[in-house]
Design a protein around this motif. Structure first.
Motif, PDB file in Angstrom:
ATOM      1  N   ASN A 329       0.831  -1.204   0.000  1.00  0.00           N
ATOM      2  CA  ASN A 329       0.000   0.000   0.000  1.00  0.00           C
ATOM      3  C   ASN A 329       0.863   1.249   0.000  1.00  0.00           C
ATOM      4  O   ASN A 329       0.597   2.196  -0.740  1.00  0.00           O
ATOM      5  N   LYS A 332       2.123   1.832  -3.296  1.00  0.00           N
ATOM      6  CA  LYS A 332       1.047   2.165  -4.248  1.00  0.00           C
ATOM      7  C   LYS A 332       0.623   3.621  -4.112  1.00  0.00           C
ATOM      8  O   LYS A 332       0.365   4.296  -5.084  1.00  0.00           O
ATOM      9  N   TYR A 333       0.533   4.075  -2.844  1.00  0.00           N
ATOM     10  CA  TYR A 333      -0.038   5.411  -2.610  1.00  0.00           C
ATOM     11  C   TYR A 333       1.023   6.466  -2.354  1.00  0.00           C
ATOM     12  O   TYR A 333       0.758   7.478  -1.728  1.00  0.00           O
ATOM     13  N   ASP A 360       5.206   6.178   5.096  1.00  0.00           N
ATOM     14  CA  ASP A 360       5.457   6.618   3.715  1.00  0.00           C
ATOM     15  C   ASP A 360       5.259   8.117   3.595  1.00  0.00           C
ATOM     16  O   ASP A 360       4.738   8.761   4.509  1.00  0.00           O
ATOM     17  N   ILE A 373     -11.171   2.812   6.180  1.00  0.00           N
ATOM     18  CA  ILE A 373     -10.222   2.095   5.305  1.00  0.00           C
ATOM     19  C   ILE A 373      -9.993   0.651   5.729  1.00  0.00           C
ATOM     20  O   ILE A 373      -9.541  -0.162   4.945  1.00  0.00           O
ATOM     21  N   ARG A 379     -12.500   1.291  -0.810  1.00  0.00           N
ATOM     22  CA  ARG A 379     -11.389   1.984  -1.461  1.00  0.00           C
ATOM     23  C   ARG A 379     -11.739   3.455  -1.489  1.00  0.00           C
ATOM     24  O   ARG A 379     -12.876   3.826  -1.754  1.00  0.00           O
ATOM     25  N   LEU A 380     -10.760   4.316  -1.246  1.00  0.00           N
ATOM     26  CA  LEU A 380     -11.052   5.747  -1.212  1.00  0.00           C
ATOM     27  C   LEU A 380     -10.972   6.330  -2.624  1.00  0.00           C
ATOM     28  O   LEU A 380     -10.334   5.761  -3.501  1.00  0.00           O
ATOM     29  N   GLY A 390      -6.517  -2.367  -6.876  1.00  0.00           N
ATOM     30  CA  GLY A 390      -6.733  -2.869  -5.505  1.00  0.00           C
ATOM     31  C   GLY A 390      -8.127  -3.429  -5.334  1.00  0.00           C
ATOM     32  O   GLY A 390      -9.025  -3.153  -6.129  1.00  0.00           O
ATOM     33  N   THR A 391      -8.294  -4.221  -4.288  1.00  0.00           N
ATOM     34  CA  THR A 391      -9.603  -4.822  -4.016  1.00  0.00           C
ATOM     35  C   THR A 391     -10.260  -4.187  -2.797  1.00  0.00           C
ATOM     36  O   THR A 391     -11.416  -4.455  -2.499  1.00  0.00           O
ATOM     37  N   GLY A 392      -9.512  -3.393  -2.057  1.00  0.00           N
ATOM     38  CA  GLY A 392     -10.035  -2.844  -0.798  1.00  0.00           C
ATOM     39  C   GLY A 392      -9.998  -3.883   0.308  1.00  0.00           C
ATOM     40  O   GLY A 392     -10.684  -3.752   1.326  1.00  0.00           O
ATOM     41  N   LEU A 395      -6.056  -3.826   3.793  1.00  0.00           N
ATOM     42  CA  LEU A 395      -6.028  -3.384   5.195  1.00  0.00           C
ATOM     43  C   LEU A 395      -6.974  -4.208   6.061  1.00  0.00           C
ATOM     44  O   LEU A 395      -6.713  -4.417   7.247  1.00  0.00           O
TER      45      LEU A 395
HETATM   46  P1  ADP Z   1      -6.575  -1.406  -1.698  1.00  0.00           P
HETATM   47  O1  ADP Z   1      -5.203  -0.877  -1.506  1.00  0.00           O
HETATM   48  O2  ADP Z   1      -6.625  -2.706  -2.362  1.00  0.00           O
HETATM   49  O3  ADP Z   1      -7.506  -0.397  -2.263  1.00  0.00           O
HETATM   50  P2  ADP Z   1      -6.653  -1.546   1.160  1.00  0.00           P
HETATM   51  O4  ADP Z   1      -7.616  -2.204   2.063  1.00  0.00           O
HETATM   52  O5  ADP Z   1      -5.246  -2.005   1.236  1.00  0.00           O
HETATM   53  O6  ADP Z   1      -7.218  -1.712  -0.264  1.00  0.00           O
HETATM   54  O7  ADP Z   1      -6.714  -0.001   1.454  1.00  0.00           O
HETATM   55  C1  ADP Z   1      -7.967   0.645   1.535  1.00  0.00           C
HETATM   56  C2  ADP Z   1      -7.834   2.098   1.120  1.00  0.00           C
HETATM   57  O8  ADP Z   1      -7.045   2.775   2.105  1.00  0.00           O
HETATM   58  C3  ADP Z   1      -7.081   2.272  -0.173  1.00  0.00           C
HETATM   59  O9  ADP Z   1      -7.973   2.187  -1.265  1.00  0.00           O
HETATM   60  C4  ADP Z   1      -6.467   3.658  -0.022  1.00  0.00           C
HETATM   61  O10 ADP Z   1      -7.405   4.642  -0.392  1.00  0.00           O
HETATM   62  C5  ADP Z   1      -6.237   3.764   1.483  1.00  0.00           C
HETATM   63  N1  ADP Z   1      -4.828   3.519   1.831  1.00  0.00           N
HETATM   64  C6  ADP Z   1      -4.317   2.361   2.303  1.00  0.00           C
HETATM   65  N2  ADP Z   1      -3.002   2.485   2.568  1.00  0.00           N
HETATM   66  C7  ADP Z   1      -2.678   3.753   2.263  1.00  0.00           C
HETATM   67  C8  ADP Z   1      -1.451   4.519   2.312  1.00  0.00           C
HETATM   68  N3  ADP Z   1      -0.316   3.991   2.744  1.00  0.00           N
HETATM   69  N4  ADP Z   1      -1.520   5.812   1.924  1.00  0.00           N
HETATM   70  C9  ADP Z   1      -2.674   6.355   1.509  1.00  0.00           C
HETATM   71  N5  ADP Z   1      -3.844   5.702   1.426  1.00  0.00           N
HETATM   72  C10 ADP Z   1      -3.856   4.413   1.797  1.00  0.00           C
END
Ligand code: ADP
Length: 431
Positions: A329, A332-333, A360, A373, A379-380, A390-392, A395
């Motif tokens: 994550n 990715k973000y 990060d 989250i 997913r945001l 991503g699948t949401g 986390l």
């Molecule tokens: P996914 O990454 O598959 O969408 P996650 O359950 O891992 O699903 O995360 C849920 C949401 O939380 C993500 O869609 C993202 O919007 C937010 N998120 C998770 N980790 C981070 C991060 N390190 N920085 C910013 N946003 C994050």
């Protein structure tokens, strides 16, 4: 060698039992104090009630520091309580006086509470200890009927004592039957829940196998095709195809893993492992992806206490999965800067443990989303706008795994300034 530890302690049940033991300790002491003031204590009550109160207090403390001992402490505590109740009842039954009537009426009211606690604290033995206590009450009632009446006839106090005992002899079986029925329903519910999970897991495993096998063949064919294609438009199309197939594969893996974690019978495999080594392996796995995005990926270990980190005790596979999801994550973000993983020994909940922080410099998360989250399939919008895959579930899986390992998860994040996920894990207890 990996050992399978016993079923993890249900934290809510342990907390409930601690509360019950503490309440019982306070309650018995209060009864003792008030009865002493009123002069209602028998010589038997004089020392047994404070002793019982101390026992309950000790059991409460034991549950707090060592919840696994709960199953060992319950039987002797319940047996001691049953013996106290039966002897106290016996001393009051033949009585002609008001204090003795008081003793019997208060005791027969306390006994159903004892049955309830017995069933909650000692599920398998609850029915036996309650049944035996009831048999004791019944025997006392029957013996009291044999006692010859004094010359002047029975006093009102004695007749009332008899009636109270008779009422309890009639009512208590209904109480025990109701409790046995509730326990039976609970066990049945647990079994059907287990079967439902197994069915769901079998279905998903089959589905996943049926889809992933042709998917792997497709990915292989895409790679072969890539060797033959020359034009950039075709190569781009093929890249999109490969990405989509890989995404589908990842989604299937996430859904299967998430379902497996919902299984209440899932066991944690605790063993001693080298945390710095595990983190360095993860760094090796992810460094390519980080560099491709121009990001740094660093592992920082708490200075001075390396030896403690090299022999931590937990489920290494689950810990790896937690950190892997958080690094994935974070990368990715994050668009600029990098990701740092800190590890240090810690003392969560008073026990020896470890703290792992994944930090990060990415897009961050708005305060109103910090709770949502962790919900599955959430997913945001930022994530969607970034067009990252991503699948949401990442986390949600992390949160469940941390819970299964008896730890805590905390997130600190500010939009555009980055996020910090802190995982506190206790050392596994195989005892
Ligand atoms: P996914 O990454 O598959 O969408 P996650 O359950 O891992 O699903 O995360 C849920 C949401 O939380 C993500 O869609 C993202 O919007 C937010 N998120 C998770 N980790 C981070 C991060 N390190 N920085 C910013 N946003 C994050």
């Amino acid at each position: 060698m990996t050992r399978t530890p016993p079923r993890p302690v249900d934290a809510r049940h342990a907390r409930l039992m601690t509360g019950v033991a503490m309440l019982a300790a306070i309650g018995t002491l209060l009864i003792w104090l008030t009865d002493r003031q009123e002069g209602l204590l028998t010589p038997w009550d004089q020392w047994t009630i404070p002793a019982l109160s101390a026992l309950y207090f000790g059991v409460g403390v034991l549950h707090m520091v060592q919840p696994r001992c709960m199953s060992l402490a319950a039987p002797p505590t319940l047996i001691a309580t049953s013996v106290y109740l039966l002897v106290a009842l016996h001393l009051g039954v033949d009585g002609q006086s008001l204090p003795q009537l008081y003793a019997v009426t208060s005791l027969v009211q306390l006994i159903p509470v004892f049955y309830v606690i017995a069933f909650v604290a000692w599920q398998r033995g609850g029915v036996w200890i309650s049944g035996l206590t009831y048999a004791g009450v019944l025997a006392q009632y029957l013996f009291s009927l044999q006692t010859p009446a004094p010359a002047g006839g029975w006093t009102d106090a004695h007749l009332l004592t008899q009636k109270t005992l008779l009422a309890s002899v009639l009512i208590h079986p209904a109480c025990i039957l109701a409790l046995s029925f509730i326990v039976h329903l609970r066990v049945q519910l647990g079994t059907s829940q287990q079967e439902a999970f197994k069915g769901k897991e079998r279905f998903l495993a089959m589905l996943s196998h049926e889809i992933r096998t042709p998917l792997q063949a497709m990915l292989g064919s895409i790679d072969l095709l890539a060797l033959k294609l020359r034009g950039s438009a075709e190569t781009r199309a093929l890249d999109r195809l490969r990405n989509s197939a890989t995404q589908l594969d990842t989604h299937l893996r996430d859904v299967t893993e998430f379902t497996r974690l919902e299984d209440p019978a899932l066991r944690i495999q605790a063993d001693t492992f080298d945390l710095p080594q595990l983190l360095n392996e993860l760094r090796d796995d992810w460094i390519g992806q980080a560099q491709a995005k121009g990001l740094s990926l660093r592992i920082e270990l708490a200075p001075g206490d390396q030896a403690a980190l090299q022999a931590v005790k937990s489920d290494a596979t689950r810990v790896r999965q937690i950190v892997c999801n958080l690094i994935s994550n974070a990368l990715k973000y994050t668009l600029v800067g990098g990701v740092t993983v800190h590890a240090s020994p810690s003392r969560p909940h008073g026990a020896r443990g470890m703290t792992i922080v994944v930090e990060d410099s990415g897009i961050g998360i708005a305060p109103q989303h910090l709770q949502t989250i962790f919900q599955p399939y959430v997913r945001l919008e930022d994530a969607r706008a970034l067009r990252v895959d991503g699948t949401g579930l990442g986390l949600a899986v992390v949160q469940r795994l941390v819970g299964r390992l008896g730890g805590r998860l905390h997130v600190d994040s500010h939009p555009d300034r980055g996020s910090r996920f802190t995982v506190e894990l206790p050392m596994a207890d195989n005892g």
